[in-house]
Structures are given as structure tokens and as C-alpha cells.
Design a protein around this motif. Sequence first.
Motif, short mmCIF file in Angstrom:
data_model
loop_
_atom_site.label_atom_id
_atom_site.label_comp_id
_atom_site.label_asym_id
_atom_site.label_seq_id
_atom_site.Cartn_x
_atom_site.Cartn_y
_atom_site.Cartn_z
N SER A 79 0.83 -1.20 0.00
CA SER A 79 0.00 0.00 0.00
C SER A 79 0.87 1.25 0.00
O SER A 79 0.51 2.25 -0.61
CB SER A 79 -0.98 0.03 1.16
OG SER A 79 -0.81 -1.03 2.03
N ASN A 110 -9.12 8.06 0.72
CA ASN A 110 -9.68 7.02 -0.13
C ASN A 110 -8.79 5.80 -0.23
O ASN A 110 -9.26 4.71 -0.51
CB ASN A 110 -9.94 7.57 -1.53
CG ASN A 110 -11.24 8.33 -1.56
OD1 ASN A 110 -12.28 7.79 -1.23
ND2 ASN A 110 -11.16 9.59 -1.90
N ASP A 113 -9.07 3.51 4.72
CA ASP A 113 -10.19 3.90 5.57
C ASP A 113 -10.08 3.07 6.84
O ASP A 113 -10.09 1.83 6.77
CB ASP A 113 -11.51 3.61 4.85
CG ASP A 113 -12.71 4.07 5.68
OD1 ASP A 113 -12.49 4.74 6.70
OD2 ASP A 113 -13.84 3.76 5.29
N PHE A 114 -9.94 3.71 7.98
CA PHE A 114 -9.78 3.01 9.26
C PHE A 114 -8.59 2.07 9.18
O PHE A 114 -8.55 1.03 9.80
CB PHE A 114 -11.06 2.22 9.57
CG PHE A 114 -11.19 1.80 11.01
CD1 PHE A 114 -10.81 2.65 12.05
CD2 PHE A 114 -11.72 0.57 11.34
CE1 PHE A 114 -10.94 2.26 13.37
CE2 PHE A 114 -11.86 0.17 12.67
CZ PHE A 114 -11.47 1.02 13.67
N TYR A 116 -7.77 0.34 6.63
CA TYR A 116 -7.93 -0.68 5.60
C TYR A 116 -7.63 -0.09 4.24
O TYR A 116 -8.24 0.91 3.86
CB TYR A 116 -9.37 -1.18 5.58
CG TYR A 116 -9.74 -2.06 6.73
CD1 TYR A 116 -9.16 -3.31 6.86
CD2 TYR A 116 -10.68 -1.66 7.67
CE1 TYR A 116 -9.50 -4.12 7.92
CE2 TYR A 116 -11.01 -2.47 8.73
CZ TYR A 116 -10.42 -3.70 8.85
OH TYR A 116 -10.75 -4.52 9.89
N PRO A 117 -6.74 -0.68 3.50
CA PRO A 117 -6.51 -0.19 2.14
C PRO A 117 -7.80 -0.33 1.34
O PRO A 117 -8.46 -1.35 1.41
CB PRO A 117 -5.44 -1.14 1.59
CG PRO A 117 -4.91 -1.89 2.73
CD PRO A 117 -5.93 -1.84 3.81
N GLN A 118 -8.17 0.71 0.62
CA GLN A 118 -9.43 0.67 -0.10
C GLN A 118 -9.25 0.70 -1.60
O GLN A 118 -9.71 -0.15 -2.31
CB GLN A 118 -10.31 1.85 0.32
CG GLN A 118 -10.79 1.74 1.74
CD GLN A 118 -11.78 0.61 1.90
OE1 GLN A 118 -12.76 0.52 1.19
NE2 GLN A 118 -11.51 -0.28 2.84
#
Lengths: 444, 894
Positions: A79, A110, A113-114, A116-118
Amino acid sequence: MIGGLFIYNHKGEVLISRVYRDDIGRNAVDAFRVNIIHARQQVRSPVTNIAHTSFFHAKRSNIWLAAATKQNVIMVFESLYKMCDVMAAYFGKISEDCWTPKENTVLTGNILDFGYPQNSETGALKTFITQQGVKSQITSQVTGQIGWRREGIKYRRNELFLDVLESVNLLMSPQGQVLSTNVSGRVVMKSYLSGMPECKFGMNDKIVIEKQGKGGRSEDGGKSSKQSIAIDDCTFHHCVRLSKFDSERSISFIPPDGEYELMRYRTTKDIILPFRVIPLVREVGRTKLEVKVVIKSNFKSSLLAQKIEVHIPTPLNTSGVQLICMKGKAKYKASENAIIWKIKRMAEMEESQISAEIKLLPTNDKKKWTRPPLSMNFEVRYLKVFESKLNYSDHDVIKWFVTSDEVESTRCAADAAGADEKKEGCPVTSSSSSSLLLFLLSAL
Amino acid sequence: MMNDSLFSLVCAGEIFELKAELNSDKKEKKKEAVKKVIASMTVGKDVSALFPDVVNCMQTDNLELKKLVYLYLMNYAKSQPDMAIMAVNTFVKDCEDPNPLIRALAVRTMGCIRVDKITEYLCEPLRKCLKDEDPYVRKTAAVCVAKLHDINAQLVEDQGFLDTLKDLISDSNPMVVANAVAALSEIAESHPNSNLLDLNPQTINKLLTALNECTEWGQIFILDCLANYTPRDDRESQSICERVTPRLSHANSAVVLSAVKVLMKFMEMLPKDLDYYGTLLKKLAPPLVTLLSAEPELQYVALRNINLIVQRRPEILKHEMKVFFVKYNDPIYVKLEKLDIMIRLASQANIAQVLAELKEYATEVDVDFVRKAVRAIGRCAIKVEQSAERCVSTLLDLIQTKVNYVVQEAIVVIKDIFRKYPNKYESVIATLCENLDSLDEPEARAAMIWIVGEYAERIDNADELLESFLEGFHDESTQVQLQLLTAIVKLFLKKPTETQELVQQVLSLATQDSDNPDLRDRGYIYWRLLSTDPVAAKEVVLAEKPLISEETDLIEPTLLEELICHIGTLASVYHKPPSAFVEGSRGVQHKRLPGSSVESPDTGSAAGVSEAPPAVIPSQGDLLGDLLNLDLTPPTTTGPPPPSSGMQMGAMDLLGGGLDSLVGYLHSTVWLPAMKAKGLEISGTFARRAGVIQMEMTLTNKAMSVMTDFAIQFNRNSFGLAPAGPLQVLTPLSPNQSIEVTLPLNTVGPVMKMEPLNNLQVAVKNNIDVFYFSCQYPISMLFVEDGKMERQVFLATWKDIPNDNESQFQIKDCHLNSDAASNKLQGSNIFTIAKRTVEGQDMLYQSMKLTNGIWVLAELRVQAGNPNYTISLKCRAPEVSQCVFQSYEAVLKN
């Protein structure tokens, strides 16, 4: 998941600090700076644990990227790299100026998020940044099956560029024995196509993955002209349908718009090295070094290597260099600590030689010279185009950039070969001394 | 240029200025101001003072501005909870905005505002968003549930969000599925026993379908979740593997690693003779090798994982040795890891190549790397016997280089080679001795001293060499001091005539002038040994040493199994279980590979919990009781005041209790109730401590008068138990006082067979009367310490004893695994001689010996997951079997 994301410039000044999770305190930003960026010693691991917080870090052109977490997370390096790619794609290069509030808000929000890779599709994120209106398709794009491409792209001229870049990695023992070689290749595409094109590439039948091929490779191994290439492994861009490749060996995909790396491959079998580089280094006392480098071309008669450039590293305390070369021009460049030797062209089975006498300044430094590897770049023009019956126009400019580095007397770690060919919307066959790939393009 | 101004310092004046700008009427100016605020915030400056002003800008149609304000809110809401409430209305409104981006943004930001007060208000909007028509909003809402759970777990459960989340697993959009899986996995981690991620074949099928369609990150979430599933049979696990293998060609290495994890785990379920098993093994190698051409950080992660994989399944990469050869421009962390894997893959087939490489590495520049390379040469010698000779000569070549740290490292490994192949390479000792002076590291010095001591008889000037070390004895590190002491004692035993002075010198240095207790104790032991029995000393000091094992740094198997389940995560990089570095309860439940013969984690932990506390707590209670008794003792008693003795007893009990927990605590039972014995109550228990059988009794005076003159006698019994001394009750026992007595027993008394066998009749006398009682002792206290039979003898004896003498019993409800059971039994002198695993059933072969020389052989069968053990006992005197079984039960259940 990732608890915090910190980005610093080379001095350790914070460019971005985002905390996604409560368990990462605000002091983590400083902890990383003090322990890693300003650490006295060389960093011994890209994953470090500082005061119960784990940091993953990577450095890309003066920018430090660090992800902090207190949990057992999946590997986040990908990431981080993706974030750099996105930045590079958006700004053209990665530098301090990239991190302006508007963009980083959207991007860091984007992408993660929190924790987590989105989303990391460059195209989609660009749309996010430029997003203004109320009506948009972006939400369905990024959640849909084809998150990398937006609908309604239109080009007057549909074009597809395909670059094959190969590099030969060579490991040689000091006695000149080749320990291992492999070619790692990348297929980079630039697509400017309208609509939602379904592309399909067929692998050359003779390309065999993981020795599954029959065809008696071992028997006709001598016929190098009709040789098949065994690819050890390949990896694909996210857009390629992997299950289809697994079952049918066909590479089918809907391409992203613009430039992207479609696939990488790796082969180790039957690699014929295009050049042999034989270096000889003799230390004459403490203040003199004699270097002799011989290069021999080792390819088929139909080929011609051009723009050959050999990069011979010299010790840091070099004071002067005397050069004699049979062919081409050579020059010592103090700024690069190296001798650059350029040869315009070399035909098959040719040999050339350079000898240099390097004068050294006496130093107190007891550390011996590490003898970094030599490197070498060259181009080979070579391409055959099949299937001309299909109605595509093609251009004749096909370039191969093959870079190769080899080493000198102690240890060889050669990183070599890059091939670059450009074609416009046409089926392409590229063939090199090392590998042969046939791409069939259909259904544009 | 503009950026520079944005990044400039925020000082008090600037805050004021920004405040004015934020409250300006012009939209453009407002926007610029918010941008400046955000710029300061991102670089970590405190702009929380502007909270109300920024929140006022929230009500806007401008999407860009909204995003910025939301970002600000996420950061500072926690520090200003009261002000954050102001924002709630906007959130609720924004969650119904026609633009899905705004809806998603609102729900994302909402979850990040970690303020308890406002979470309640957010439930309704969240519920709506979870059912939103736009998948982008749904996927964001799914993550928001995880955020909310982090703030207030109870609320999430009460509001039924978990069920909604479970429904999202069946969503039509793959990205929503992936985020729902990620959120559920995280929530499940903090509820280890809940059945949140109810994985059944149907859901697995859905996940596998979504796997093909979602983003690369979504694929990782799904793969990680799949890894937690345990397939019902090998066919199911094969079909899952088949659908996961295509992921190995993904460009994202995190996806590849997660896929590798799933495959490594499910492979355990596949029978090894299956064709597919072989195919899968072949398919795993290329992607792992490909990972090594990625960026260096990823290479490092890949190498750490490969290290685990190679230990678990060496066959996968056994032909790929060459890819681990170190390259010139590898970063040091990659080089070190590669080296480690090279040694693990070293075998007879490739040892020549490996050695040539290692020799090269030993001439590199980085000191750590060179050291590790030298050490690796030694490890190769120990691992591949055929190469030992070449390794030794390579090491000798390296010693000739005279590079200080190379020489030292070489000496350390040569010591190990001597241990592995005794009497083979001692010819090199002379070369080693030449380098004695250059050694300055403790480990190398200690190794050299060990060599000199061990081979003192072959080194002519051994005494001189050792004497030279002795000069600076006190400046040496403990390691060297201990080694030197032992070496000189060895030398003395080998050449007693010339070295008497030397040995005296070292003994006095060690015992008199040293502060180190280890050193002093070792010194005294040698001194005593040498002065009392030199022959015994020779046997002890010059005893034959066991050979060292091949691989010394393998990860312990259960840990390895757990780490395999964590491939691709931080745990696999640290090579530590998550519990070692994760704080709190999250994500620390232990994972195991399927099909391995270990009991399910729940029962394991339950057994672990029930095991420990009772062993310690009662003894503390006893002590407390004693002290209380002590205080309450009426001062009217005659005789010397009891406090001191009471104290002593209490203290003894504390020690006794502590030991009990080692042996297995036995509850004391009342043998003689007070009613039957005119007020004297005796309760007690038996134990075996350090080879001595003891009867521990508590005598309580419940009568009105003082008791004195205690004595004890045993009737004849089955094993000839008799008191080894008189009953030590020195002080009179006052009313309401109790005293604890430990009576050592021996087994030389008269023998008579009792019924039951372990029955013991006891007579206790005091100044009032003689009382009789009978008690039963656990036969396990008669098991002697040398009850471990030789393997061969065991086999022969087992066959020899007729089958009629075999008896079989069931031990019910025992939740230990075979290893734990074996350890426990060992504590009671029941020795495990061999272990065999047949079809998931562990068979332990055990032996024990009674004080009267009777051998009992046992076969204990433990099946994973089955709390009932089966035990077969064979003994030439079958009568004891019943008693032995009872003590098995007692030991295992304690």
C-alpha cells in the motif's frame, strides 16, 4: 490494520501525519523520526518495533513513508508503494511538493479507511480529486468489477503501445563461472482505447509455463532459432482475469486507460548472454590501480548492438585516470566516480578492450574498496512482425534497450538488459536472445 | 511556492488571522482558510483552537470544502466532545444527501469521531447507509461498523449491526463483501469464542466468487478470512485450493502471500499421495521466487516468510538454492535473511556451491554479515556430514586471513564441529592455538579455552596457555571464567602432576575472590569432588558429552504451526506469535494448522486455566489460617508460648505448598475425626519430595486440655512403609491449636499384603490414649526416580510379560494433550520412554518402578479432541495395576 500513516521529507520534517486508530499515539510520529530517520546506525530492517508499536518504512526519493500499527497486520508495503505510484502518476514525480492539503486529504482518505486499504487505482483516484458535480459514476466505478476504468472513454484514434523491458540478472563467481542467470521482463502497456474494450493476448504456444511443455525441448535444444522459451513464473496486473489464465493460458482483460504494467515474467532457462564482460583489476601498491576490461559480443549474426555504454566504477580516492581504448571513446567522470566507455556499434562475435591506470590518493581509511559491479547499456534493433494480414498499420521503429551490468574481478551481480519496443495497435512478436513472446491482440 | 506558505508555522497571531478568515463572508476566502488550517494539521501542528469556526463552515454545498472540514473533524472531535455534538445534525443530513460521495464521506467521518456521547445519534444514519442503494456507501458503512465496535462494542451488538454486517457477506457487490469480511474478522478477533464469521460451505463459495472480482485489497481480506476456515474433508480443501491458486500470479505481493498462507494451511488436509498435492507443491515455488525480485522491503518480508515455509515444507524450494545467493546491491537485511535460508536449504546435493558462496561472503565488508557467513560454514559442517572436512579446511583458510572477527567467529564454530565429530579434526588445534592472543571477544575466548581444556592431553603447553588466561581472571566475563575453571580442572585430571598449583590457584580465585555465585558454587563443587573422590571427579568432569544436534535454531514446532497460519502478517516477520507484540485481547487467539494432532484451542486453554490456580491458592490459605490461629490462640495455655513454632510451621507450609504445585497438589483428607479420638483430629496427605516419601499431617487439638507426648506407629503393610523417625511434635498442643508435622517414611518395614493394596493402618498415641486409623496412600509416591527403562528393555519386557497380566482402564474427562500429560506424569516419576502417533492417536509408552523393585509398564493412548484416555498396564504383579491406574487418574486430573 494500519493505525497511522506518516510521511516525512529527508530531514525528518512531517509532511503528512494521519492517525487512523486510537491505539497509535501522537508521539509515534516523533518516535519514528528519532529512532529511524535520525538513527546513528544504518537501519537493519524495514520493520521495526519501537515501544510496542510496529513501523513499516520505505524510502522513495528523499521521502520517508512509514505505517505504524499495534496489531498483527497484513503486509502494508504494497500500500505504501501504491501510494507513491499514485503520487507519481498525479504529480509526475515524487517530491516534497506533492503533499498539498487538497490532494492528500482525498488520497489518504480514499486509499485507507480506518487503516484498511481501499482503492489504489490511479485513474479512479484522479477522478476523486477532480470530482465536483453531484452526479457521478465514480462510486459505481470504484466498487464495481472494473474499478480501474471509467465508462465512456472516447478516442478518435485507438492506439495501444506495448513495451517489453527485459533485464538480465547474472551472478558470476570470481573465477568467471556463471552461478545463476535469469531474465526478468516487464510488459508495459499504454492504451488509448474507446469504450470498454475486451483484450485478449495469447501466449505463444511454445511458451511453456513451469516445464509443462512437451514438444521435446530437450531434444531440439540445439536449434536455437526455433527454441521455445520456458517461463518460470509470471504475475499480472490486477485487470487480468487470473482464473482464466490458470485454466486456458490466455491473458484476457479490460485495460485501464493510460500507462500500466500488464505483466512481469521471469525465465531462467537457456539464457544466452548477449555480451561477456571480463574485467581485470590489479592493485599496484597503495596509490595505483590497473583496470582492464574486455567485452565480447555473443549474439547472432543478424543482430547489431548499438550505443553501447560501459560504466566502470572507480574508488572514491581516485585522483587521476589514464585511459587507452581500442574502440569508441572513454572518459573519467569524477562526479560519478566512474569511467564511462562508449562504443557506437558492435557486430556479432566482436571483441573490444579498454585499459585504465588509476592513480589513487593515499588515505588512512582502512576500509577496503567494496568493488561495486560494472554496468552496461546497449540497444539491439530486432523485431519480426507476423500476422500482417490483419489490418493494422505498424511502424518500423523498434528499439531494444538492453542494459547489462557485469562486475569485476571479485564478484558479479549483474543486472542487465532492458528492451523497449513500440508498436502502434498491431500484433507484435518480439524476440530477443533470451526470450520470445508472441502477443496476439484481438477484439479491439 | 504556495505550498511553502501553507506549511509555514502556526503562531498565535496566525490563529487569530485564520479565525477571521474562517468567519469571512466570501466563500473563496473561507475555503482558502480551511485549506491553511488543514495544512497545519497534517504536519502535526495543533489548530484545535479553531474548532467552532471550522465546524461552522461545514454547512456547505461545496464538496471540496466539506471534505476538508470532515478531515478536520476526524482529527479534533475527540479533544472537543461538546463541540462535536454541533456536527451531528449535519452528519444526519449528509447521510441522506443525493450524492453518494457525500453520504459515504459522512458515514466514514462519523465513525472516526470517537466520542461516546454522539455515537448513539449515529446509529440510525448508519443503519440506513448499510442498506444504501449505492455500493460505495455500503462498503464504507461496513467499515464504519468496525469503527463503532471499537468505540462501543455493546452498542453495536444491541443495535443488531452485526447481523446486518453478516448479511452484507451475501451482497451482490464484491467490494462490499470484502469490506464486510474485513470488518467482521476484526470484530471477531476481540470475541474469540463468538461465532461471528460463521464460515460454512455456502459462505465460502460466496467468498471465493467475490475473490475473483474485487480489488486487490479486498482479495487480501477475503483470503485472510478463508485461512481461518477449516474444511470438512480433503475434497473440500482441494477445491478451495484450486480456486485460490490463480491468485499466486497476482502482481500485488500481499495477495500472493495471503494466497500462500491459505494453500499452506489447507495443504495439511490433503493426503500426501494425492497427485494434486504434488502439483500444488510445484506451483508454490515460482511465486515465492518471484517475490524476491520485488522491492527490497518486500523481499525482506518474503524472505522471513520463506524461512518459515522452508522449515515446514523444505521440499518446495529445495531446487531453488541459487535464487538465495546474495547480490552485491542487496540491502544488508536482505543479505542476512538470504544467508539463513541458504543454510536451511543446504544439502549434500548443493553443498559445494553453498560453501563456495559462503567463502566469498566471508570476505565481504559488513561485519555482521561476515560473521554470520562464517557461522554458516560451521552450521553446514554440522548439517551435512560429507561436507565437514571441506568446511573445516575453509574455516582454516579463513583463520589464515588473520582478520580478527573472522578468526574469532571461526573458532566458535570449530568448537561446535568438535562436539559433533569428536576425534576427527583435532589436528587443527595447533593452528587455533596460534591465534590465541588475538581473541578479544568472550564467546571466542570461552570457545578456545574449552578446546584447550577438552584436548589438554594433546596440547603440550596447555598449562601455559591456560595460565596466561588466568592472569586477568577477574576482568574476564562470567562465561570465560566458568569455562576457564572447568578447563583447568579437566587439565588437572588429565595431567595431575604438573598442574596441581594451577588448579589450586583457579579454585581459590573462583571460590574466594569472586562475587559471582555461579562461579563460586561451581568452584566449590569441583573442590569437594577433587578432594573427596578424584575417581568420581574424573567420571563427572570428563564424562562423555552428548553429540550436538543438527539444526540448533529451528523454530519450535507448535510455534511454527502457528506462524504458518500468520503468513504475510507482522507475526511472520517477527517470527513471534501475535500475543508477543499485540497488546490487549485483540487478535491474540492461537491459530493452529488443521489436521495436526493437538486438541482444540478452547479445551486447551480451559485446562490451562483450571490447572494453575488451585495448586497455589490453598497453600496461601493455609498460611493465612495459621497466622490467624496464631493470633486467636488463647493466652491461657501452659507451656512455652507458641508463636515462634507456629511461625515456623507457617513458613514451612509456604515452602511445602510451593513444592506441591510441582508434584501435583494432593488434597489433605481427614483421617481421624476428633469425635473418635477424644478431641484429636488428624488430617493429612502423602507426598514424595526429592526422593523421600513423606506423610504430612495436621494435628488439631479440639479438646479442652493440652495434649503432649505424641508418637506414631504403622501396622505391617504391602510395601513395608515405616516411619523413618519419631513424630516431631515438640511443643504441647494447646486447645484449639493445630500443628503441622512432616513425617519422613522409609520402605524397610515388615511387609504384609493389605486389602486394598495401598491401605495403611496407623496408630497414634498421646498423653490421653492410643488411637487407630487407616488411610490409603497414592501408589505414585512409591514410584522411584530411576524408573526410566531403556527402550530396548522396555520392548523386551513388554513382550515378556504374559498378556493375562495386562489390564485396561479408561481415564475420563482429561483435557491435556499427550505432551502435557507426559510432562505431568514425569513429575510423579512416571517416565515416557517413547511416543508414537498413529492415525491422530498419540501412544505414550511409559514405565515406572516401585520401591520394592516391581516394574510397571504402561501404554497411554491419547486421541486429540477426545477427553477419554485409554491406558493399558502390564506388570508382573498384576495386583498393583488398579492402584497404579488410580494414581494416573489422580496425577492427570490434578
